[in-house]
Design a protein around this motif. Structure first.
Motif, PDB file in Angstrom:
ATOM      1  N   ILE A  80      38.896  47.917  49.093  1.00  0.00           N
ATOM      2  CA  ILE A  80      38.469  46.650  49.698  1.00  0.00           C
ATOM      3  C   ILE A  80      37.870  45.738  48.634  1.00  0.00           C
ATOM      4  O   ILE A  80      38.183  44.541  48.572  1.00  0.00           O
ATOM      5  N   ILE A  81      37.024  46.295  47.801  1.00  0.00           N
ATOM      6  CA  ILE A  81      36.403  45.513  46.728  1.00  0.00           C
ATOM      7  C   ILE A  81      37.470  44.928  45.814  1.00  0.00           C
ATOM      8  O   ILE A  81      37.421  43.748  45.443  1.00  0.00           O
ATOM      9  N   HIS A  82      38.466  45.757  45.474  1.00  0.00           N
ATOM     10  CA  HIS A  82      39.535  45.300  44.591  1.00  0.00           C
ATOM     11  C   HIS A  82      40.343  44.160  45.222  1.00  0.00           C
ATOM     12  O   HIS A  82      40.566  43.121  44.599  1.00  0.00           O
ATOM     13  N   HIS A  83      40.760  44.364  46.467  1.00  0.00           N
ATOM     14  CA  HIS A  83      41.648  43.390  47.103  1.00  0.00           C
ATOM     15  C   HIS A  83      40.940  42.119  47.555  1.00  0.00           C
ATOM     16  O   HIS A  83      41.605  41.122  47.875  1.00  0.00           O
ATOM     17  N   THR A  84      39.608  42.128  47.589  1.00  0.00           N
ATOM     18  CA  THR A  84      38.885  40.918  47.994  1.00  0.00           C
ATOM     19  C   THR A  84      38.235  40.209  46.807  1.00  0.00           C
ATOM     20  O   THR A  84      37.482  39.258  47.000  1.00  0.00           O
ATOM     21  N   THR A  85      38.551  40.632  45.583  1.00  0.00           N
ATOM     22  CA  THR A  85      38.089  39.860  44.435  1.00  0.00           C
ATOM     23  C   THR A  85      38.858  38.543  44.400  1.00  0.00           C
ATOM     24  O   THR A  85      40.007  38.459  44.849  1.00  0.00           O
ATOM     25  N   PHE A  86      38.234  37.520  43.864  1.00  0.00           N
ATOM     26  CA  PHE A  86      38.861  36.203  43.837  1.00  0.00           C
ATOM     27  C   PHE A  86      40.178  36.243  43.065  1.00  0.00           C
ATOM     28  O   PHE A  86      41.174  35.644  43.481  1.00  0.00           O
ATOM     29  N   GLU A  87      40.190  36.978  41.951  1.00  0.00           N
ATOM     30  CA  GLU A  87      41.379  37.016  41.106  1.00  0.00           C
ATOM     31  C   GLU A  87      42.573  37.620  41.838  1.00  0.00           C
ATOM     32  O   GLU A  87      43.704  37.112  41.743  1.00  0.00           O
ATOM     33  N   ILE A  88      42.345  38.691  42.577  1.00  0.00           N
ATOM     34  CA  ILE A  88      43.439  39.333  43.317  1.00  0.00           C
ATOM     35  C   ILE A  88      43.876  38.465  44.492  1.00  0.00           C
ATOM     36  O   ILE A  88      45.072  38.276  44.745  1.00  0.00           O
ATOM     37  N   MET A  89      42.911  37.907  45.227  1.00  0.00           N
ATOM     38  CA  MET A  89      43.246  37.065  46.369  1.00  0.00           C
ATOM     39  C   MET A  89      43.985  35.799  45.937  1.00  0.00           C
ATOM     40  O   MET A  89      44.847  35.288  46.649  1.00  0.00           O
ATOM     41  N   LYS A  90      43.646  35.300  44.751  1.00  0.00           N
ATOM     42  CA  LYS A  90      44.309  34.092  44.259  1.00  0.00           C
ATOM     43  C   LYS A  90      45.799  34.322  44.033  1.00  0.00           C
ATOM     44  O   LYS A  90      46.611  33.404  44.151  1.00  0.00           O
ATOM     45  N   ASP A  91      46.176  35.565  43.722  1.00  0.00           N
ATOM     46  CA  ASP A  91      47.583  35.902  43.497  1.00  0.00           C
ATOM     47  C   ASP A  91      48.261  36.482  44.734  1.00  0.00           C
ATOM     48  O   ASP A  91      49.436  36.854  44.684  1.00  0.00           O
TER      49      ASP A  91
ATOM     50  N   LEU B 176      34.303  34.139  50.928  1.00  0.00           N
ATOM     51  CA  LEU B 176      35.350  35.166  50.932  1.00  0.00           C
ATOM     52  C   LEU B 176      35.264  35.922  52.236  1.00  0.00           C
ATOM     53  O   LEU B 176      34.204  36.410  52.605  1.00  0.00           O
ATOM     54  N   GLU B 177      36.378  36.053  52.929  1.00  0.00           N
ATOM     55  CA  GLU B 177      36.350  36.659  54.269  1.00  0.00           C
ATOM     56  C   GLU B 177      36.523  38.169  54.157  1.00  0.00           C
ATOM     57  O   GLU B 177      37.550  38.734  54.487  1.00  0.00           O
ATOM     58  N   LEU B 178      35.461  38.837  53.705  1.00  0.00           N
ATOM     59  CA  LEU B 178      35.521  40.278  53.461  1.00  0.00           C
ATOM     60  C   LEU B 178      35.810  41.073  54.719  1.00  0.00           C
ATOM     61  O   LEU B 178      36.479  42.099  54.675  1.00  0.00           O
ATOM     62  N   ALA B 179      35.312  40.602  55.841  1.00  0.00           N
ATOM     63  CA  ALA B 179      35.492  41.357  57.085  1.00  0.00           C
ATOM     64  C   ALA B 179      36.948  41.420  57.517  1.00  0.00           C
ATOM     65  O   ALA B 179      37.313  42.226  58.361  1.00  0.00           O
TER      66      ALA B 179
END
Length: 261
Positions: free
Chosen positions: A189-200, A59-62
């Motif tokens: 940042i934590i919310h938007h980089t979760t797999f579930e959110i990024m998947k959508d 996951l590209e958190l940066a």
């Protein structure tokens, strides 16, 4: 025929599986090899942040962090343009355990028509173990970057740790980048980089690509994002063979991975 259909048809006819070539014994897309002089001579800036991973490894958190210029690469450490080291750039490397990385990479080859034909699961497993896949040998990749952190400014993160405790790992990134964020921003940042959110998120899930390029009906670009999915793919015999090969190739390194959480 409607114009949009004509566009789709022309695109479908033009997309072909990627050709490959080698640089320094590492299998790379031919279009990368054709521009290798330009890539090798890339001029990094001192405040550049380089995010490095083996393909389908993190996951590209940066991406969500404030930074003058964020660059990404799948290159093994020995092929990184020298200017990054000369400029003493900071690098974040994300590594994922070999078995889950292999499974994810296999499905990515299946759905992405820009990748080489993967063959069967059994065939791709053999290619991966032999290092005959794009971006080179997984073992050389993760060990090369692990060793390089002794001499360069590299933060080495693990996909499994990111899944287990994203806040802890993001705080490591912030400390590494010498950034200070308010808790409210950190939580976003934590919310938007979760797999579930990024998947959508269309900006992260590549659904903007037409099916002729990335066929999400075969496998979504962001498929599961779990740790331990390899158990659904490896036969007992394949797992035993892989484990024996893994032990040999990882015997002389302090680098360790978790295959499950």
């Amino acid at each position: 025929m409607p114009l949009d259909k004509m566009k789709d048809l022309s695109l479908e006819c033009s997309v072909t599986r990627s050709e490959t070539d080698e640089v320094g014994g590492v299998l790379l897309p031919k279009k990368v090899c054709d521009r290798w002089d330009q890539i090798w001579n890339f001029r990094a800036r001192p405040d550049d942040l380089l995010i490095a991973t083996y393909a389908k490894a993190g996951l590209e958190l940066a991406e969500a962090m404030p930074s003058p210029r964020t660059l990404k690469t799948h290159l093994p450490v020995q092929l990184v343009p020298p200017s990054f080291w000369e400029q003493e750039c900071k690098v974040i490397y994300v590594a994922r355990n070999a078995k889950d990385n292999l499974v994810s990479y296999y499905h990515f080859h299946r759905m992405n028509k820009n990748m080489p034909e993967p063959g069967t699961w059994e065939e791709f497993l053999e290619k991966f173990m032999a290092g005959q896949v794009l971006w080179g040998c997984w073992y050389d990749h993760v060990k090369g970057w692990w060793d390089a952190k002794e001499n360069h400014c590299i933060l080495y993160l693990f996909y499994e740790d990111l899944k287990e405790d994203p806040k802890r790992e993001i705080q490591k990134v912030l400390q590494f980048l010498e950034k200070d964020l308010e808790n409210e921003v950190l939580d976003k940042i934590i919310h938007h980089t979760t797999f579930e959110i990024m998947k959508d998120n269309p900006m992260a899930n590549y659904t903007f690509q037409p099916p002729a390029v990335m066929d999400h009906s075969i496998s979504p670009f962001m498929r599961k994002g779990t740790v331990g999915d390899w158990k659904n793919h490896f036969t007992m015999a394949q797992n035993e063979k892989f484990d024996e090969d893994y032990r040999k190739k990882m015997s002389r390194t302090s680098l360790t991975f978790r295959m499950e959480l």
